[in-house]
Design an enzyme around this catalytic site. Structure first.
Site, short mmCIF file in Angstrom:
data_model
loop_
_atom_site.label_atom_id
_atom_site.label_comp_id
_atom_site.label_asym_id
_atom_site.label_seq_id
_atom_site.Cartn_x
_atom_site.Cartn_y
_atom_site.Cartn_z
CD GLU A 60 -12.40 65.04 23.38
OE1 GLU A 60 -12.97 64.64 22.33
OE2 GLU A 60 -11.65 66.05 23.42
CG HIS A 129 -9.46 57.27 15.02
ND1 HIS A 129 -8.52 58.02 14.37
CD2 HIS A 129 -10.58 58.05 15.09
CE1 HIS A 129 -9.03 59.19 14.03
NE2 HIS A 129 -10.28 59.23 14.46
#
Length: 337
Positions: A60, A129
């Site tokens: 990321e 998540h």
């Protein structure tokens, strides 16, 4: 107008932006050939080629760092962080680099990047998540933060974000991706239906960043929400019959304070609803602003209805969410005063 889900609306926004401007590029983990974990980028690589829609390593910080460099050289990256929970390795790049380039360069450089990320719960994804980290970005000067609640706004706001010269955090509520979302239930009736949610223009249009939307006019209490919680708030108001005004913030930063002040000054009561945890959630900032600007209009203290102050619960996900029953109890309580 075409009936679209939010996923289809997001995809349409990127498609139109890429067709209009060759400098727009889309990349992230699995967004190319696979079309993204939620299929938001499906078909874009086949249409525009591997140089404009491509996959990246699982990094990321590398995704966002690359996007910042591209933006400094004139490209307009629209990148995907697969889940909002995964953005933490890139947080330094987002907050220390992207957000500050305009200021640090005295306006010589801007950073026209969009960082898309699915946010919130609804898929029993557990702690890694399902988080709602919007408050971590609204604290950072130089960023814009968007949370749409429907397909029409999702497409218009995403196009506006891609065309914006500064970095935009675009948080997409997963519970609204494929609809229909029935806000009347504390648990999902059809959690992943393929039925469309809204009418969306096929072509190019924009929704202004920094402007809230009154979803339901009312006179007795102001209910402020964003993302999924807009639908839950509307359901609670309908069930209770309270004459509430429901405001969809849409843009958290910049925030449409004028619409909030106008509404609360009229109703004298205010409830803030969001999915993220209570402590230091974005609602705390909204409540502070209401207190500061509407103190002499308030009949009672402002109420916050939010997620629990706990690590995100997996098995108790649908108890964690603010549901219509919790909001309904708050509406009854605030109307007694």
């Amino acid at each position: 107008m075409t009936r679209m889900t939010m996923i289809e609306a997001v995809r349409s926004a990127m498609d139109i932006s890429m067709a209009r401007d060759d400098n727009v590029v889309v990349f992230g983990e699995d967004v190319g050939y696979f079309g993204g974990v939620f299929r938001a980028t499906q078909g874009l690589q086949a249409k525009y080629g591997k140089t404009r829609c491509f996959d990246t390593p699982i990094s990321e910080s590398g995704i966002v760092g690359t996007a910042i460099g591209m933006a400094a050289y004139g490209l307009k990256p629209c990148v995907e962080i697969q889940f909002a929970d995964y953005m933490f390795p890139a947080y330094d790049q987002i907050t220390q680099e992207a957000a500050r380039i305009r200021y640090r360069s005295n306006g010589d450089f801007t950073c026209p990047i969009v960082i898309r990320m699915p946010t919130g719960g609804g898929i029993f994804g557990g702690q890694t998540h399902s988080q709602s980290p919007e408050a971590l970005f609204t604290h950072v000067c130089g960023l814009k933060v968007i949370v749409p609640s429907n397909p029409f706004d999702a497409k218009g706001l995403l196009i506006s974000s891609i065309e914006d010269p500064d970095p935009v955090m675009f948080l997409e509520p997963k519970r609204l991706y494929n609809g229909p979302f029935d806000g009347h239930h504390d648990r999902p009736v059809v959690p992943w239906s393929t039925h469309p949610l809204g009418d969306v223009p096929e072509g190019h249009y924009t929704v202004p960043i920094g402007k809230a939307k009154v979803r339901r006019p009312g006179n007795d209490v102001t209910v402020i929400a964003y993302g999924t919680m807009v639908h839950v708030a509307l359901a609670a108001v309908e069930e209770t019959g309270v004459d509430a005004e429901v405001i969809d913030l849409r843009s958290l930063l910049p925030l449409d304070l004028d619409t909030i002040v106008q509404s609360v000054s009229k109703t004298g009561r205010c409830i803030m609803v969001h999915e993220a945890t209570l402590t230091s959630g974005f609602g705390a900032e909204v409540v502070s602003l209401v207190q500061e600007h509407c103190f002499y209009h308030l009949e009672v203290p402002v109420i916050r209805i939010c997620g629990w102050d706990t690590p995100y619960p997996h098995a108790q996900e649908w108890d964690y969410f603010p549901g219509p029953q919790r909001i309904g109890r708050a509406l009854a309580e605030i109307m007694k005063a």
